[in-house]
Design a protein around this motif. Sequence first.
Motif, PDB file in Angstrom:
ATOM      1  N   ILE A   1       7.205 -28.116 111.382  1.00 11.91           N
ATOM      2  CA  ILE A   1       6.722 -26.977 112.177  1.00 11.91           C
ATOM      3  C   ILE A   1       5.878 -26.038 111.313  1.00 11.91           C
ATOM      4  CG2 ILE A   1       8.768 -25.485 111.879  1.00 11.91           C
ATOM      5  CD1 ILE A   1       6.883 -25.964 115.188  1.00 11.91           C
TER       6      ILE A   1
ATOM      7  N   HIS B   1      15.813 -16.896 107.908  1.00  7.93           N
ATOM      8  CA  HIS B   1      14.828 -16.118 108.685  1.00  7.93           C
ATOM      9  C   HIS B   1      14.946 -14.625 108.426  1.00  7.93           C
ATOM     10  CE1 HIS B   1      14.007 -19.422 111.946  1.00  7.93           C
ATOM     11  NE2 HIS B   1      13.716 -19.810 110.719  1.00  7.93           N
TER      12      HIS B   1
ATOM     13  N   THR C   1      11.059 -21.125 107.575  1.00  4.37           N
ATOM     14  CA  THR C   1      12.115 -21.675 106.725  1.00  4.37           C
ATOM     15  C   THR C   1      13.341 -21.964 107.603  1.00  4.37           C
ATOM     16  OG1 THR C   1      12.620 -19.362 106.195  1.00  4.37           O
ATOM     17  CG2 THR C   1      11.372 -20.611 104.556  1.00  4.37           C
TER      18      THR C   1
ATOM     19  N   GLU D   1       9.838 -17.967 113.135  1.00  2.00           N
ATOM     20  CA  GLU D   1      10.237 -19.103 113.972  1.00  2.00           C
ATOM     21  C   GLU D   1      11.544 -18.793 114.708  1.00  2.00           C
ATOM     22  OE1 GLU D   1       9.882 -21.823 115.459  1.00  2.00           O
ATOM     23  OE2 GLU D   1       7.836 -22.171 114.858  1.00  2.00           O
ATOM     24  N   LYS D   2      11.777 -19.533 115.762  1.00  2.00           N
ATOM     25  CA  LYS D   2      13.053 -19.448 116.480  1.00  2.00           C
ATOM     26  C   LYS D   2      14.118 -20.215 115.697  1.00  2.00           C
ATOM     27  CE  LYS D   2      14.265 -23.018 117.467  1.00  2.00           C
ATOM     28  NZ  LYS D   2      14.537 -24.260 116.708  1.00  2.00           N
TER      29      LYS D   2
ATOM     30  N   SER E   1      10.001 -24.062  99.065  1.00  2.39           N
ATOM     31  CA  SER E   1      10.849 -24.369  97.910  1.00  2.39           C
ATOM     32  C   SER E   1      10.618 -25.804  97.446  1.00  2.39           C
ATOM     33  CB  SER E   1      12.318 -24.141  98.270  1.00  2.39           C
ATOM     34  OG  SER E   1      12.636 -24.871  99.436  1.00  2.39           O
ATOM     35  N   ARG E   2      10.249 -26.686  98.377  1.00  3.74           N
ATOM     36  CA  ARG E   2      10.041 -28.101  98.019  1.00  3.74           C
ATOM     37  C   ARG E   2       8.593 -28.341  97.623  1.00  3.74           C
ATOM     38  NH1 ARG E   2      13.430 -29.811 102.674  1.00  3.74           N
ATOM     39  NH2 ARG E   2      11.562 -30.150 103.882  1.00  3.74           N
TER      40      ARG E   2
ATOM     41  N   TRP F   1      20.404 -28.881 105.997  1.00  5.89           N
ATOM     42  CA  TRP F   1      20.976 -27.576 106.346  1.00  5.89           C
ATOM     43  C   TRP F   1      21.489 -27.581 107.776  1.00  5.89           C
ATOM     44  CZ3 TRP F   1      18.478 -25.020 110.327  1.00  5.89           C
ATOM     45  CH2 TRP F   1      17.162 -25.417 110.611  1.00  5.89           C
ATOM     46  N   ARG F   2      20.944 -28.458 108.599  1.00  2.03           N
ATOM     47  CA  ARG F   2      21.372 -28.500 109.999  1.00  2.03           C
ATOM     48  C   ARG F   2      22.805 -29.010 110.156  1.00  2.03           C
ATOM     49  NH1 ARG F   2      15.684 -29.244 110.828  1.00  2.03           N
ATOM     50  NH2 ARG F   2      14.968 -28.080 112.659  1.00  2.03           N
TER      51      ARG F   2
ATOM     52  N   ASP G   1      16.853 -21.759 109.597  1.00  2.00           N
ATOM     53  CA  ASP G   1      17.334 -20.629 110.411  1.00  2.00           C
ATOM     54  C   ASP G   1      18.027 -19.542 109.586  1.00  2.00           C
ATOM     55  OD1 ASP G   1      16.619 -22.553 112.279  1.00  2.00           O
ATOM     56  OD2 ASP G   1      18.604 -22.709 113.193  1.00  2.00           O
TER      57      ASP G   1
ATOM     58  N   LEU H   1       7.241 -25.198 104.959  1.00  2.02           N
ATOM     59  CA  LEU H   1       6.091 -26.077 105.242  1.00  2.02           C
ATOM     60  C   LEU H   1       6.511 -27.488 105.618  1.00  2.02           C
ATOM     61  CD1 LEU H   1       3.944 -24.851 102.248  1.00  2.02           C
ATOM     62  CD2 LEU H   1       3.461 -24.404 104.654  1.00  2.02           C
ATOM     63  N   SER H   2       7.601 -27.591 106.372  1.00  5.94           N
ATOM     64  CA  SER H   2       7.926 -28.916 106.877  1.00  5.94           C
ATOM     65  C   SER H   2       7.151 -29.129 108.184  1.00  5.94           C
ATOM     66  CB  SER H   2       9.429 -29.036 107.058  1.00  5.94           C
ATOM     67  OG  SER H   2       9.768 -30.374 107.279  1.00  5.94           O
TER      68      SER H   2
ATOM     69  N   SER I   1       6.572 -30.328 100.102  1.00 10.69           N
ATOM     70  CA  SER I   1       6.032 -29.567 101.232  1.00 10.69           C
ATOM     71  C   SER I   1       4.711 -28.913 100.830  1.00 10.69           C
ATOM     72  CB  SER I   1       7.001 -28.460 101.662  1.00 10.69           C
ATOM     73  OG  SER I   1       8.199 -28.984 102.139  1.00 10.69           O
TER      74      SER I   1
HETATM   75  N1  LIG Z   1       9.482 -24.016 117.494  1.00 10.22           N
HETATM   76  C1  LIG Z   1       9.912 -25.261 117.388  1.00 10.22           C
HETATM   77  O1  LIG Z   1       9.776 -26.043 118.324  1.00 10.22           O
HETATM   78  C2  LIG Z   1      10.565 -25.703 116.110  1.00 10.22           C
HETATM   79  C3  LIG Z   1      10.569 -27.050 115.768  1.00 10.22           C
HETATM   80  C4  LIG Z   1      11.176 -27.413 114.573  1.00 10.22           C
HETATM   81  C5  LIG Z   1      11.774 -26.446 113.754  1.00 10.22           C
HETATM   82  N2  LIG Z   1      11.758 -25.139 114.128  1.00 10.22           N
HETATM   83  C6  LIG Z   1      12.364 -24.095 113.285  1.00 10.22           C
HETATM   84  O2  LIG Z   1      11.570 -24.005 112.110  1.00 10.22           O
HETATM   85  C7  LIG Z   1      12.397 -23.745 110.980  1.00 10.22           C
HETATM   86  C8  LIG Z   1      12.166 -24.831 109.934  1.00 10.22           C
HETATM   87  O3  LIG Z   1      12.631 -26.055 110.444  1.00 10.22           O
HETATM   88  P1  LIG Z   1      12.202 -27.436 109.747  1.00 10.22           P
HETATM   89  O4  LIG Z   1      12.693 -28.521 110.612  1.00 10.22           O
HETATM   90  O5  LIG Z   1      10.754 -27.395 109.409  1.00 10.22           O
HETATM   91  O6  LIG Z   1      13.094 -27.352 108.410  1.00 10.22           O
HETATM   92  P2  LIG Z   1      12.962 -28.256 107.120  1.00 10.22           P
HETATM   93  O7  LIG Z   1      14.261 -28.188 106.394  1.00 10.22           O
HETATM   94  O8  LIG Z   1      12.426 -29.597 107.473  1.00 10.22           O
HETATM   95  O9  LIG Z   1      11.841 -27.513 106.263  1.00 10.22           O
HETATM   96  C9  LIG Z   1      12.057 -26.233 105.766  1.00 10.22           C
HETATM   97  C10 LIG Z   1      10.890 -25.796 104.896  1.00 10.22           C
HETATM   98  O10 LIG Z   1      11.247 -24.525 104.342  1.00 10.22           O
HETATM   99  C11 LIG Z   1      11.191 -24.587 102.897  1.00 10.22           C
HETATM  100  N3  LIG Z   1      12.255 -23.733 102.377  1.00 10.22           N
HETATM  101  C12 LIG Z   1      13.599 -23.908 102.528  1.00 10.22           C
HETATM  102  N4  LIG Z   1      14.259 -22.921 101.887  1.00 10.22           N
HETATM  103  C13 LIG Z   1      13.306 -22.118 101.338  1.00 10.22           C
HETATM  104  C14 LIG Z   1      13.365 -20.920 100.559  1.00 10.22           C
HETATM  105  N5  LIG Z   1      14.533 -20.347 100.215  1.00 10.22           N
HETATM  106  N6  LIG Z   1      12.187 -20.387 100.139  1.00 10.22           N
HETATM  107  C15 LIG Z   1      10.996 -20.953 100.471  1.00 10.22           C
HETATM  108  N7  LIG Z   1      10.903 -22.084 101.200  1.00 10.22           N
HETATM  109  C16 LIG Z   1      12.047 -22.645 101.643  1.00 10.22           C
HETATM  110  C17 LIG Z   1      11.348 -26.059 102.549  1.00 10.22           C
HETATM  111  O11 LIG Z   1      10.765 -26.344 101.294  1.00 10.22           O
HETATM  112  C18 LIG Z   1      10.598 -26.718 103.711  1.00 10.22           C
HETATM  113  O12 LIG Z   1       9.219 -26.731 103.461  1.00 10.22           O
HETATM  114  C19 LIG Z   1      13.824 -23.683 111.515  1.00 10.22           C
HETATM  115  O13 LIG Z   1      14.163 -22.358 111.742  1.00 10.22           O
HETATM  116  C20 LIG Z   1      13.774 -24.443 112.812  1.00 10.22           C
HETATM  117  O14 LIG Z   1      14.749 -24.003 113.732  1.00 10.22           O
HETATM  118  C21 LIG Z   1      11.139 -24.748 115.281  1.00 10.22           C
END
Ligand SMILES: NC(=O)c1ccc[n+]([C@@H]2O[C@H](COP(=O)([O-])OP(=O)(O)OC[C@H]3O[C@@H](n4cnc5c(N)ncnc54)[C@H](O)[C@@H]3O)[C@@H](O)[C@H]2O)c1
Length: 351
Positions: free
Chosen positions: A14, A78, A73, A95-96, A36-37, A166-167, A75, A11-12, A40
């Motif tokens: 995207i 996934h 979540t 998600e991708k 997990s957060r 993680w990135r 990458d 729930l970040s 979020s």
């Molecule tokens: N389609 C797009 O344009 C686009 C844009 C941004 C990110 N993304 C993809 O979306 C995904 C998330 O990216 P982000 O930037 O939001 O990451 P982020 O690290 O900002 O957020 C990740 C979210 O996942 C949760 N999380 C992490 N580990 C977890 C687990 N084990 N169990 C439950 N929840 C968990 C975190 O609490 C957080 O809410 C990635 O795969 C990224 O590549 C896609």
Amino acid sequence: MNKLNIAVIGLSGIGLTHVRAILANDNTELAGVCASRESSLAKARELAPGVFATTQVEELLQQDGIDAVVVATPDHYHAVHTIAALESGKHVLCEKPMADKLDDCIRMVETAKKAERALFVGQVCRFSPGFLQAKRLLNSGAIGELFFVESEYAHNFDDVGAGKSWRTDPAIGREQMVGGGCHAADIVRMYCGNAVEVQAYSNHKVLKSWSADDTMIGIYKFANGAIGKVFTSGAVRRDYTMRTVLYGSKGSIIVDNKSDHLQLYSKELDTSFMGTPNARHTENYAIAIPTGNNTKNVPEQLAAFVKTVQEGNASVESGQSGANTVAMCTATVEAAKTGQAVTIRNPFPES
Ligand SMILES: NC(=O)c1ccc[n+]([C@@H]2O[C@H](COP(=O)([O-])OP(=O)(O)OC[C@H]3O[C@@H](n4cnc5c(N)ncnc54)[C@H](O)[C@@H]3O)[C@@H](O)[C@H]2O)c1
């Protein structure tokens, strides 16, 4: 038709965009959220007060009344989250990139087939109006036979290295070509089909806090005889645009995911394919065709996923395509690391 009850995991930025899209879609209900957060979860609760919310994926998947799950979540989670959701009987929009390893993508498709559930990969650029318009023009023959195509995923990611992410975590070893480059590779595949061979180069001159190289270029041969290029970088000092160029025997198209028009250059101009009264000639015999572009097409992507599921279609077509895109990206990383041309192992036929 019944509304589709969808939960979101992750729930970040995207993930919350998915939540908003589900709340705004007349055919969907938000059935739960998971992250997990706690911070979020708090943001999701602001958007959807009273929604079922948990930090545990297993607990979410055990809830009654969830038809489908969006996996947003990081990458490297996934595969595990998608497979758990499929095995608990949910359709999945992942998600991708589909996963960071090709073997995981293949397991995800196999699991979906066994569970008879839809597996959809969020390659959202396939819903970008400009890229779709370019595809229609290409299919109409407006630029003749495609012989070269290039795209890019170029960002300024200075800030990502600042904290622990993680990135940039060396233990995770995220590759920019897979994590973000999959957008550009997927768009190139949308026009050219599967790539069959890659040569690649990379360097690491700017983002020193990153574990992987910050800049990479892949050069491809496609099954249809075209050649192409994908450039990825986290280090560029300019706006993110995903500039994409298609070169054909009769013309060229320059298109991106932000501008509100694309440029069509054509040797034999037949305006019947334009379908818009606003198209105009420019001095260099190009036409600027309005596209109504914007960068986030998550609502359109959600609508396509819902349509697939509601038509009773446990389709894995999108999952198979997502896997072929990961195959192209992971082969590119291998080529850059080994300095050798790499044959791309596309696990699925072109759809
Ligand atoms: N389609 C797009 O344009 C686009 C844009 C941004 C990110 N993304 C993809 O979306 C995904 C998330 O990216 P982000 O930037 O939001 O990451 P982020 O690290 O900002 O957020 C990740 C979210 O996942 C949760 N999380 C992490 N580990 C977890 C687990 N084990 N169990 C439950 N929840 C968990 C975190 O609490 C957080 O809410 C990635 O795969 C990224 O590549 C896609």
